[in-house]
Design a protein around this motif. Sequence first.
Motif: not given
Lengths: 336, 336
Positions: B182-195, B209-216, B240-247
């Motif tokens: 999983y590649i996370a979006g900006w952690e302060e946002t509800s979109t990131q948290r909920d997705r 379990e999640l195999f790897d997690r990074q922050v974009g 990998v699931f990216f928290a938005n298309d742009h990433m």
Amino acid sequence: MAKVTSQDVAKLAGVSQSAVSRVFTPGASVSKEMADKVRQAADELGYRPNILARSLITGNSRIIGVVVSYLNNQFYPEILEILSAELRKRGYHPLMFMASENDDMDEVMSEILDYQVDGVVLLSVNMSSALAERCRAASIPVVLFNRYLEKDRFHAVTTNNYEGGSKVAELFIAAGHQRIGYIAGWEETSTQRDREKGFVDTLKKAGIELFDRQVGNYNYEETIQATRTMFTSQEYPDAVFFANDHMAFAALGVLEKELGLKVPEDVSVVGFDDVPLASWPVFNLTTVRQPAKSMVAETIRLLFDVDSNASQPIHIEIDGPLMIRNSAKVPQGYTS
Amino acid sequence: MAKVTSQDVAKLAGVSQSAVSRVFTPGASVSKEMADKVRQAADELGYRPNILARSLITGNSRIIGVVVSYLNNQFYPEILEILSAELRKRGYHPLMFMASENDDMDEVMSEILDYQVDGVVLLSVNMSSALAERCRAASIPVVLFNRYLEKDRFHAVTTNNYEGGSKVAELFIAAGHQRIGYIAGWEETSTQRDREKGFVDTLKKAGIELFDRQVGNYNYEETIQATRTMFTSQEYPDAVFFANDHMAFAALGVLEKELGLKVPEDVSVVGFDDVPLASWPVFNLTTVRQPAKSMVAETIRLLFDVDSNASQPIHIEIDGPLMIRNSAKVPQGYTS
């Protein structure tokens, strides 16, 4: 409830009334400390400063009307972002008007004038001469962005599109391409005409005629069709210039994914604009850059620093460099 | 020169004064013929109807403040285009405020209130509680778009992001993926948290379990780095699931062009948003669609048709379908 005045705010904040006025005048000089004190008092009292009321007195609405016809070409969001930030520095903000080709531009302009705007920027929109007169009568500066009209009724800011097209031709000639194609943008626009003329003139000087020409109208779907038409003949071009990046992206999908061609080995592709996408590794597009920041800076200058009644319309042309990336063959040591 | 009044225009056009007033009132009913006649007379006399003056009387400026933090994620230009067109149908227009993360949002909101706006839409911008109070005091409806605040102080319109994340997990599970990143979006946002929560919860239910997690951080360059980090370990994810298309677009460049991996053979990639680029053949991105038109329609409804003083803040969540394309493995006959 009695209306809260700036005097009430001044009293509570313990400052002069003119200080209150300065705090609520965009662009006026005021210390952070003073601003905080005044805004706090204003909040407490529920005071709302009133740009609109002031605009009736000063004649300034602090609004610049911005007309945009479409935002799916990434060039325009980029311009909107820069323009908006630059206007803000001067205490102005853009009021957006989306106007499609089907809209009656006279009506759109009426709507804009209703807002008592202090200026108008037309992004990729053409304007009739009747509208021109109307704006002139109302003494409102108008700047055409990325377009100009033959009759020079308005200020205009563009890249030197003729030179840009010429630079692409020079690259193709230097790389030894023989079968050179062109995909045109919307034929009614000065950008399309100038880019093509610069391109074709320079090819001609080298004794090269255009091998094929199709029209993509700056439109994604139409460009896909135009590219298919161009590349399903027995002999197809070994280099194609697209009148903007947006069309080149559409074509790359067709060439690489659909037709299995290699770029630039089988065909060189060059665009125009250098939008952020162009430098993404999936595209890596060789293109002529439109210098967005300089173009916006000139637009701001024409809006604010040129007396629109006193001067003749000014057309600013800014040089756009060729950004060499990997979508077109480059002779060793080539510099544009 | 004496000021031209609506009476002068009425006289020249040979119509009633109230007809003139209707012509210049956005949204008011008036025939095309009447409008033409009145506008022609107004032009001739140099009459400028005055939304601003009227706004002092009616309290309506016909301006909606729209705050945007960035436009390089193609989702926002698309929203801006639809929002602008929908507002126009109601006789309103958006006044744009670019506010970066570094801006003092209190100051931005003060600027907006100075324009006597009739409402505010915050595109991907968070807002402090002090500002909340200020808007409430001024009785200005505020809608958060693609975000909500934990404390529900404002109306908010979002996709059902938890469900969206869950749908992606279901696809990966059905396709038999074992090493899921999983590649996370900006952690302060509800979109990131909920997705992320919807995604991780659903994986857990299947015992994964999640195999790897990074922050974009929803940022192009940071995502390139995050993807490199994730894929230069000896063992890397097969989905990998990216928290938005742009990433996801940023990552595809790294995976295919830089690391020579095949998508989806070596790794499945899924994004979120379904921006226009997602369906371009070079990307062909499987993604969760944010239903832009419905989201804007709900925003308009909250701005205009809900009494903001009378009601509690409303959070509208709209279902986003999974758009299955070619960037992720799909089990035969799979329907989401």
